[in-house]
Design a protein around this motif. Sequence first.
Motif, mmCIF file in Angstrom:
data_model
loop_
_atom_site.group_PDB
_atom_site.id
_atom_site.type_symbol
_atom_site.label_atom_id
_atom_site.label_comp_id
_atom_site.label_asym_id
_atom_site.label_seq_id
_atom_site.Cartn_x
_atom_site.Cartn_y
_atom_site.Cartn_z
ATOM 1 N N SER A 254 0.842 -1.133 0.169
ATOM 2 C CA SER A 254 0.162 -0.523 0.149
ATOM 3 C C SER A 254 0.919 0.855 -0.031
ATOM 4 O O SER A 254 2.174 0.985 0.791
ATOM 5 C CB SER A 254 -0.951 0.190 1.379
ATOM 6 O OG SER A 254 -0.290 0.496 2.098
ATOM 7 N N ALA A 255 0.116 1.912 -0.359
ATOM 8 C CA ALA A 255 0.986 3.463 -0.330
ATOM 9 C C ALA A 255 0.319 4.888 -0.115
ATOM 10 O O ALA A 255 -1.111 4.568 -0.203
ATOM 11 C CB ALA A 255 2.055 3.708 -1.583
ATOM 12 N N LYS A 256 0.566 5.694 -0.126
ATOM 13 C CA LYS A 256 -0.626 7.193 -0.648
ATOM 14 C C LYS A 256 0.185 7.574 -1.702
ATOM 15 O O LYS A 256 1.130 7.871 -2.282
ATOM 16 C CB LYS A 256 -0.085 8.113 0.432
ATOM 17 C CG LYS A 256 0.025 7.949 2.368
ATOM 18 C CD LYS A 256 -0.255 8.125 3.105
ATOM 19 C CE LYS A 256 -0.597 7.668 4.284
ATOM 20 N NZ LYS A 256 -0.206 8.394 6.551
ATOM 21 N N LEU A 257 -0.622 8.850 -1.964
ATOM 22 C CA LEU A 257 -0.834 8.999 -3.077
ATOM 23 C C LEU A 257 -0.911 10.212 -3.433
ATOM 24 O O LEU A 257 -1.940 11.651 -2.552
ATOM 25 C CB LEU A 257 -1.625 8.492 -3.856
ATOM 26 C CG LEU A 257 -1.851 9.582 -6.190
ATOM 27 C CD1 LEU A 257 -2.225 8.061 -6.820
ATOM 28 C CD2 LEU A 257 -2.905 10.182 -6.331
ATOM 29 N N GLU A 258 -0.034 11.676 -4.055
ATOM 30 C CA GLU A 258 -0.503 12.808 -4.410
ATOM 31 C C GLU A 258 -0.720 13.223 -5.046
ATOM 32 O O GLU A 258 0.006 13.238 -6.488
ATOM 33 C CB GLU A 258 0.330 13.726 -3.219
ATOM 34 C CG GLU A 258 -0.217 13.996 -1.879
ATOM 35 C CD GLU A 258 0.925 14.305 -0.334
ATOM 36 O OE1 GLU A 258 0.749 14.801 0.125
ATOM 37 O OE2 GLU A 258 2.120 15.216 -1.677
ATOM 38 N N CYS A 259 -1.631 14.427 -5.949
ATOM 39 C CA CYS A 259 -1.402 14.980 -6.962
ATOM 40 C C CYS A 259 -1.706 16.440 -7.821
ATOM 41 O O CYS A 259 -1.307 17.533 -6.563
ATOM 42 C CB CYS A 259 -2.795 14.926 -7.339
ATOM 43 S SG CYS A 259 -3.038 13.295 -8.127
ATOM 44 N N TYR A 260 -0.370 17.007 -8.199
ATOM 45 C CA TYR A 260 0.646 18.005 -8.363
ATOM 46 C C TYR A 260 1.379 18.863 -9.411
ATOM 47 O O TYR A 260 0.804 17.917 -10.451
ATOM 48 C CB TYR A 260 1.896 18.185 -7.563
ATOM 49 C CG TYR A 260 2.237 17.802 -6.338
ATOM 50 C CD1 TYR A 260 2.282 19.052 -5.223
ATOM 51 C CD2 TYR A 260 2.287 16.921 -5.559
ATOM 52 C CE1 TYR A 260 2.564 19.254 -4.137
ATOM 53 C CE2 TYR A 260 2.252 16.750 -4.237
ATOM 54 C CZ TYR A 260 2.518 17.873 -4.078
ATOM 55 O OH TYR A 260 2.804 17.985 -2.108
ATOM 56 N N GLU A 261 0.079 20.011 -9.827
ATOM 57 C CA GLU A 261 0.086 20.696 -11.331
ATOM 58 C C GLU A 261 1.218 21.262 -10.447
ATOM 59 O O GLU A 261 1.036 23.023 -9.716
ATOM 60 C CB GLU A 261 -0.749 21.270 -11.062
ATOM 61 C CG GLU A 261 -0.794 22.007 -12.451
ATOM 62 C CD GLU A 261 -2.543 21.679 -13.212
ATOM 63 O OE1 GLU A 261 -2.013 22.524 -14.344
ATOM 64 O OE2 GLU A 261 -2.933 20.958 -13.642
ATOM 65 N N GLY A 262 2.491 21.553 -11.325
ATOM 66 C CA GLY A 262 3.176 22.580 -10.964
ATOM 67 C C GLY A 262 3.637 22.563 -9.622
ATOM 68 O O GLY A 262 3.837 21.403 -8.357
ATOM 69 N N SER A 263 4.014 23.363 -8.312
ATOM 70 C CA SER A 263 4.485 23.108 -7.605
ATOM 71 C C SER A 263 2.805 23.390 -6.443
ATOM 72 O O SER A 263 2.773 22.711 -5.096
ATOM 73 C CB SER A 263 5.131 24.525 -5.988
ATOM 74 O OG SER A 263 4.558 25.561 -6.681
ATOM 75 N N THR B 219 -4.481 14.111 0.053
ATOM 76 C CA THR B 219 -3.550 13.133 0.060
ATOM 77 C C THR B 219 -4.651 11.089 -0.428
ATOM 78 O O THR B 219 -6.030 11.486 1.003
ATOM 79 C CB THR B 219 -2.900 12.958 1.409
ATOM 80 O OG1 THR B 219 -2.008 13.625 1.031
ATOM 81 C CG2 THR B 219 -2.057 11.139 1.437
ATOM 82 N N MET B 220 -4.442 10.410 -1.029
ATOM 83 C CA MET B 220 -5.138 9.363 -1.528
ATOM 84 C C MET B 220 -4.374 8.391 -0.543
ATOM 85 O O MET B 220 -3.504 8.374 -1.016
ATOM 86 C CB MET B 220 -5.643 9.100 -2.678
ATOM 87 C CG MET B 220 -6.943 10.315 -2.968
ATOM 88 S SD MET B 220 -6.340 10.537 -5.232
ATOM 89 C CE MET B 220 -7.236 12.382 -5.680
ATOM 90 N N ARG B 221 -5.025 6.896 -0.424
ATOM 91 C CA ARG B 221 -4.559 6.028 -0.651
ATOM 92 C C ARG B 221 -4.623 5.005 -1.135
ATOM 93 O O ARG B 221 -5.783 5.371 -1.925
ATOM 94 C CB ARG B 221 -5.094 5.475 0.726
ATOM 95 C CG ARG B 221 -4.533 4.093 1.674
ATOM 96 C CD ARG B 221 -5.627 3.258 2.488
ATOM 97 N NE ARG B 221 -5.260 1.863 2.688
ATOM 98 C CZ ARG B 221 -4.275 1.013 2.074
ATOM 99 N NH1 ARG B 221 -4.839 0.990 0.857
ATOM 100 N NH2 ARG B 221 -3.939 -0.355 2.145
#
Length: 230
Positions: free
Chosen positions: A33-42, A48-50
């Motif tokens: 399992s992990a954690k996910l983040e989405c970035y546009e530029g900075s 945060t999603m699992r």
Amino acid sequence: MIKSFLITASLSIFLFSSQQIVLVVANDMNSSSAKLECYEGSNRVFQTMRVNLGKNGLGWGVESKEFQKKPDEALKYEGDKKAPAGIFKLTDIFGYSPKSKYALPYLYADTNLICVDDTDANFYNQIIMANGDEKSFEYMRRKDNQYKLGIVVGYNKQARKGRGSCIFIHIQRAPNTPTVGCTSMSEKDIKKILNWLDKKKNPVLVQIPKKSAKEVLQLYPQLKNSKLLK
């Protein structure tokens, strides 16, 4: 040799100049399992999603030359039930609906659309319309909803024999349930990402163990505020 070098260099420039980054960070190479983040530029664009990874954790993909690897860390191979670690272009969206309005190319997963996982096949690691003589493949339209919506991860684009195939981000089978090599999440979360992705912004997946955080920050300094990389 020169042509191959130029292709590799161009691909690297494309990946590292991405405006949209889907960042997935696992505790270690054995994490399912992990954690996910989405970035546009900075800018982080969602909470945060699992997510779920492969049943056997992570294996370094063929597109992972930028990262230092310990001798005992596994590489990604066909059938190992590991999700690939590295940096990969996000190329297409697929789903069960005949039409879409997404800003990435869309593949309609009808009953004849398959992804070939036969390492000896000419179409290894390609999504094609079934010809009827494929020896090993998976249907892109399943009897469950796992592929109702998903993203094609541009993994092993040179189709290196045995290094893994048919890698997607898709809907989870159930909460906290590992995959056989993909990255999965709730339908609610994946819909947010699908509606955000834009081909013009060169979206990529950066999927790593926590130990590789410093290397990611060197490649993508705009991620300096990510809590996942602290």
